[in-house]
Design an enzyme around this catalytic site. Structure first.
Site, PDB file in Angstrom:
ATOM      1  N   LYS A  17      12.671   4.203  64.907  1.00 22.02           N
ATOM      2  CA  LYS A  17      12.069   5.497  65.277  1.00 22.02           C
ATOM      3  C   LYS A  17      11.950   6.390  64.053  1.00 22.02           C
ATOM      4  O   LYS A  17      12.665   6.220  63.053  1.00 22.02           O
ATOM      5  CB  LYS A  17      12.882   6.208  66.362  1.00 22.02           C
ATOM      6  CG  LYS A  17      14.320   6.605  65.987  1.00 22.02           C
ATOM      7  CD  LYS A  17      14.456   7.909  65.218  1.00 22.02           C
ATOM      8  CE  LYS A  17      15.884   8.199  64.786  1.00 22.02           C
ATOM      9  NZ  LYS A  17      16.026   9.143  63.693  1.00 22.02           N
ATOM     10  N   PRO A 109      14.970  -0.668  58.371  1.00 24.35           N
ATOM     11  CA  PRO A 109      15.858  -0.284  57.268  1.00 24.35           C
ATOM     12  C   PRO A 109      17.192   0.283  57.776  1.00 24.35           C
ATOM     13  O   PRO A 109      17.233   0.945  58.807  1.00 24.35           O
ATOM     14  CB  PRO A 109      15.055   0.780  56.533  1.00 24.35           C
ATOM     15  CG  PRO A 109      13.627   0.488  56.874  1.00 24.35           C
ATOM     16  CD  PRO A 109      13.635  -0.068  58.265  1.00 24.35           C
ATOM     17  N   VAL A 110      18.269   0.003  57.042  1.00 21.85           N
ATOM     18  CA  VAL A 110      19.628   0.389  57.450  1.00 21.85           C
ATOM     19  C   VAL A 110      20.031   1.712  56.785  1.00 21.85           C
ATOM     20  O   VAL A 110      19.683   1.951  55.623  1.00 21.85           O
ATOM     21  CB  VAL A 110      20.612  -0.741  57.054  1.00 21.85           C
ATOM     22  CG1 VAL A 110      22.047  -0.358  57.374  1.00 21.85           C
ATOM     23  CG2 VAL A 110      20.250  -2.032  57.784  1.00 21.85           C
ATOM     24  N   GLY A 113      17.796   6.718  58.588  1.00 31.65           N
ATOM     25  CA  GLY A 113      17.228   7.751  59.452  1.00 31.65           C
ATOM     26  C   GLY A 113      16.228   7.182  60.438  1.00 31.65           C
ATOM     27  O   GLY A 113      15.404   7.901  60.997  1.00 31.65           O
ATOM     28  N   MET A 114      16.289   5.855  60.675  1.00 32.39           N
ATOM     29  CA  MET A 114      15.356   5.211  61.609  1.00 32.39           C
ATOM     30  C   MET A 114      16.060   4.600  62.815  1.00 32.39           C
ATOM     31  O   MET A 114      15.457   3.863  63.592  1.00 32.39           O
ATOM     32  CB  MET A 114      14.539   4.146  60.883  1.00 32.39           C
ATOM     33  CG  MET A 114      13.636   4.760  59.825  1.00 32.39           C
ATOM     34  SD  MET A 114      12.465   3.573  59.192  1.00 32.39           S
ATOM     35  CE  MET A 114      11.437   3.312  60.637  1.00 32.39           C
ATOM     36  N   ALA A 115      17.345   4.907  62.978  1.00 30.29           N
ATOM     37  CA  ALA A 115      18.127   4.488  64.151  1.00 30.29           C
ATOM     38  C   ALA A 115      18.194   2.977  64.331  1.00 30.29           C
ATOM     39  O   ALA A 115      18.240   2.475  65.449  1.00 30.29           O
ATOM     40  CB  ALA A 115      17.585   5.146  65.430  1.00 30.29           C
ATOM     41  N   GLY A 117      20.645   0.822  63.825  1.00 30.92           N
ATOM     42  CA  GLY A 117      21.862   0.371  64.517  1.00 30.92           C
ATOM     43  C   GLY A 117      21.784   0.699  66.002  1.00 30.92           C
ATOM     44  O   GLY A 117      22.154  -0.121  66.857  1.00 30.92           O
ATOM     45  N   SER A 118      21.266   1.890  66.312  1.00 27.53           N
ATOM     46  CA  SER A 118      21.101   2.288  67.710  1.00 27.53           C
ATOM     47  C   SER A 118      20.095   1.381  68.411  1.00 27.53           C
ATOM     48  O   SER A 118      20.257   1.035  69.581  1.00 27.53           O
ATOM     49  CB  SER A 118      20.612   3.736  67.798  1.00 27.53           C
ATOM     50  OG  SER A 118      21.521   4.598  67.168  1.00 27.53           O
ATOM     51  N   ALA A 119      19.039   1.001  67.688  1.00 28.75           N
ATOM     52  CA  ALA A 119      18.020   0.113  68.254  1.00 28.75           C
ATOM     53  C   ALA A 119      18.648  -1.219  68.654  1.00 28.75           C
ATOM     54  O   ALA A 119      18.394  -1.744  69.746  1.00 28.75           O
ATOM     55  CB  ALA A 119      16.910  -0.116  67.228  1.00 28.75           C
ATOM     56  N   ASP A 151      21.117   8.326  69.729  1.00 26.87           N
ATOM     57  CA  ASP A 151      19.738   7.824  69.656  1.00 26.87           C
ATOM     58  C   ASP A 151      19.489   6.610  70.556  1.00 26.87           C
ATOM     59  O   ASP A 151      18.344   6.169  70.695  1.00 26.87           O
ATOM     60  CB  ASP A 151      19.404   7.383  68.215  1.00 26.87           C
ATOM     61  CG  ASP A 151      19.347   8.553  67.250  1.00 26.87           C
ATOM     62  OD1 ASP A 151      19.172   9.698  67.701  1.00 26.87           O
ATOM     63  OD2 ASP A 151      19.477   8.302  66.035  1.00 26.87           O
TER      64      ASP A 151
END
Ligand code: C5P
Length: 321
Positions: A17, A109-110, A113-115, A117-119, A151
């Site tokens: 995201k 990417p880890v 700011g693209m969540a 781990g949450s994804a 997230d």
């Protein structure tokens, strides 16, 4: 090689995201900040394979695999265990489901700011619910998702949505069509979300913060999917904190805007920088321009909005919503 019984294996595809707006208010008693954000799921995907196994485990493969923990604090593994703990009460499963082995193909990417781990946690919930045939709806998974992280509920649904509270209270935003983004991703160390929020607190020390709010301009621009209007309305209250920790990001933002992006911002807690462009052709031009001019980074061209975590077959075709 022994063939795996397909009934014992499920693959879930899940997007990353970006935040088109992130309005941050005061820090709450529980340590979280009151916020209102507009999330958009974009077309960079992890795949999480869930397979019945003798022991709980997680491993990562793919471009960013070396930055993914394979220990008990991996959020996808915690998600699978949490659903197993709750399966009997949630879905009337006769017994607690057995362990799974998770394989994460890591393309989001880890610490960016693209969540990402949450994804993977959202994908693990969807994959385990399918593998264990729990017969639960996506909405039923939402409370567990919120327990895992702010997230995670958004990544269950995807699309474009407003998140409020900690970011986990989700409502969809009406939008038609798609927008094109160019993402600049650091090849160096990422930023840890708690560190960026702590820097936000430091920068606002002694100030009385307003409650967070959404700009009506962004919601209206999204309804029309007007790139220039969306570009002007992009806003991130965490950006000054991310820039304070990573001053080099200013050069990235300036380079993209000089090269014609219609809007630019740091995504979430960063350090990924998202550039809004008007078409696929503009995306190609901007990505080539950024690659030639630097600063050095990985450059991704993505579109949004896309759907959230979904079971796919082995060729990647989507099987259900
Ligand atoms: O919920 P999640 O574990 O993804 O959040 C990571 C960290 O980000 C939290 O521990 C907290 O420091 C910060 N955060 C916050 N306010 C929010 C969301 C996250 O302060 N609304």
């Amino acid at each position: 090689m022994t063939a795996v019984d397909p009934a014992l294996r499920v693959t879930v595809r899940v997007p990353g995201k970006i935040n088109l707006e992130l309005s941050v208010g005061p820090r709450r008693e529980d340590g979280y900040h009151e916020l209102v954000t507009v999330f958009q799921a974009v077309s960079v995907y992890d795949r999480v394979m869930v397979q019945a196994a003798d022991e709980w485990s997680v491993r990562a493969v793919g471009p960013y695999a070396d930055r993914v923990p394979d220990t008990e604090d991996n959020l996808a593994l915690r998600a699978a265990r949490l659903l197993a703990d709750r399966a009997v009460e949630m879905a009337g499963a006769g017994t607690r489901p057995g362990p799974v082995a998770l394989t994460v193909e890591k393309k989001i990417p880890v610490a960016a700011g693209m969540a990402g781990g949450s994804a993977d946690a959202a994908a693990a919930l969807v994959g385990c619910a399918e593998l264990w045939d729990l017969g639960v709806l996506r909405d039923d998974l939402e409370p567990l998702a919120a327990e895992l992280g702010a997230d995670v509920p958004f990544l269950l649904h995807g699309g474009t949505a407003v998140g409020s509270g900690r970011g986990d209270d989700i409502s969809p935003v009406l939008s038609r069509g798609e927008v094109h983004w160019v993402l600049w991703v650091t090849t160096g160390d990422g930023l840890a979300t708690p560190a960026v929020f702590a820097e936000f607190d430091r920068l606002h020390e002694g100030q009385e913060l307003d409650l967070p709010s959404l700009s009506p301009q962004l919601v209206s621009a999204l309804r029309r999917m007007d790139p220039d209007a969306i570009g002007t309305a992009l806003r991130n209250d965490l950006q000054p904190a991310a820039l304070s920790l990573r001053p080099d990001l200013q050069e990235v933002l300036d380079a993209g805007l000089d090269l014609g992006a219609r809007g630019a911002l740091v995504s979430g807690s960063g350090p990924t920088v998202a550039f809004l462009v008007g078409s696929q052709a503009e995306a190609l031009d901007l990505s080539m321009g950024l690659a030639a001019r630097g600063p050095a980074g990985d450059i991704l061209r993505v579109t949004g909005p896309v759907g959230g975590a979904a079971v796919v077959d082995s060729r990647g075709a989507r099987l259900r919503l």
